[in-house]
Scaffold this active site. Sequence first.
Site, short mmCIF file in Angstrom:
data_model
loop_
_atom_site.label_atom_id
_atom_site.label_comp_id
_atom_site.label_asym_id
_atom_site.label_seq_id
_atom_site.Cartn_x
_atom_site.Cartn_y
_atom_site.Cartn_z
N GLY A 52 -16.43 17.25 22.04
CA GLY A 52 -15.89 17.33 24.04
C GLY A 52 -14.48 17.90 24.55
O GLY A 52 -15.00 18.98 25.36
N LYS A 195 -25.66 14.71 19.28
CA LYS A 195 -26.30 15.00 18.53
C LYS A 195 -26.79 13.51 18.09
O LYS A 195 -27.78 13.57 16.21
CB LYS A 195 -25.84 15.47 17.31
N LYS A 284 -29.84 16.46 10.31
CA LYS A 284 -28.48 16.76 9.54
C LYS A 284 -27.91 15.61 9.16
O LYS A 284 -26.79 15.89 8.15
CB LYS A 284 -28.51 18.09 9.93
N ARG A 346 -17.79 14.70 9.83
CA ARG A 346 -17.29 13.28 9.48
C ARG A 346 -18.52 12.54 9.53
O ARG A 346 -17.77 11.22 8.28
CB ARG A 346 -16.99 12.83 11.50
N ASN A 347 -19.63 12.71 9.06
CA ASN A 347 -20.93 12.09 8.04
C ASN A 347 -20.98 12.02 6.83
O ASN A 347 -20.99 10.78 6.42
CB ASN A 347 -21.82 12.73 8.98
N GLN A 374 -22.70 9.27 13.85
CA GLN A 374 -23.76 8.97 14.54
C GLN A 374 -24.55 9.49 13.39
O GLN A 374 -26.03 8.37 13.66
CB GLN A 374 -24.07 10.71 15.78
#
Length: 462
Positions: A52, A195, A284, A346-347, A374
Amino acid sequence: MVDAIDSNSHSNGSIQNSNGSMEEKLDDLRRLFGKANGDPLRIVGVGAGAWGSVFIAMLQDSYGHLREKVLIRIWRRRGRTVDKATAEHLFEVINSREDVLRRLIRRCAYLKYVEARLGDRTLYADEILKDGFCLNMIDTPLCPLKVVNNLQEAVWDADIVVNSLPSTDTRQVFDEMRRYWKERLIMPVIISLSKGVEAELEPQPRIITPTQMINSATGVPPENILYLGGPNIASEIYNREYANARICGAEKWRKSLANFLRQPHFIVWDNGDLVTHEVMGGLKNVYAIGAGMVAALTKESATSKAVYFAHCTSEMIFITHLLAEEPEKLAGPLLADTYVTLLKGRNAWYGQKLAEGELSLEMGDSIKGKGMIQGVSAVKAFYELLSQSSLSVLHPEDNKPVAPVKLCPILKMLYSILITREFSSEAILQALRDETITDPRDRIKIAQTHVFYKPSLLGQQR
């Protein structure tokens, strides 16, 4: 309160000269909004995570010098403190970049970073954002931004609102915005970057996306709400690595916005299939967490990671066929977004740190320096949704109806690790080594030969 800044200043200290083509693109968008001379187009970012902040900073770099025609600002809550370790690291970043150092000295802002490093002063996230530092991306200085702490002041007259809030915060914040827009005759256009997804099981199972949350909370018509996503890493985009994205939504807005956002290093396409692309952006993230676990547990074994990739992509293809009438059109964007998230997202990082023991589930899914992970809530949403017996598909071997999740062993295991916590991260390898697991090829074949597209999952009708 909005801080005034020198909007000609780039993050690298250079001056942005007036660019005729950029001004023409802005003028085209202003005409679409019916803007008169002297009335600037007002663009507001809501949420100040890495992507963002970068998105708004890119607009500021490109159009900020046209201050009579556009006003660009970002909202973030007041009160988030910067801990001493981060303040020390931020001081190192500042002193390693002569352009940033000179800019802060010129703006009389350098001393507060010296004091914070010494522990004599507390810095705040909104305060450093004004100087071009995102708390989730300290190593990538941005241009200075106009930061607003009061949500009403930020959005009440906005023409374009850019949503980068986590899906878990979207409904609450946009419900508050609704009160500020009650008297508006013309609703704003909203571009959502989020997302995340949620599952709603009653009255019938379906996925809820951030754009749907925004529509429900505010009453902004669906044609005014768009989604932008792509295989992008925020810091690399701001450093002008070549990237692309796709803006999805009503034709009235998406083509003009795609042109407005397009830059030589950031190509933006447009598409009318909003919800499906938005859901794929959330899907994803689910499998990226598992990829990080596998990478850590196998010490970056290329073979093990390839085995995992084969299984997780086959599950994603299987799920895509449930969600989309023409899933083949999504294959490229979905795999590209998955690939970049597995490489550096980051995931995947979160899954890796869990497996290495540097993070624990008790720490939650909002991680210092990274923001919201997320994929954790997305695992829960997709598992719960695909567990519903009303969505049953025919099992290829037993020839009996089963819930779709029964054919997605990686998703099942991630749910058992992250949500119910029945197993540790090591169990992801157990799922890969299970001899009874369906051959990835067979799962794709099932998806392609059985007609089980469920339009109700996305709140649509045939």
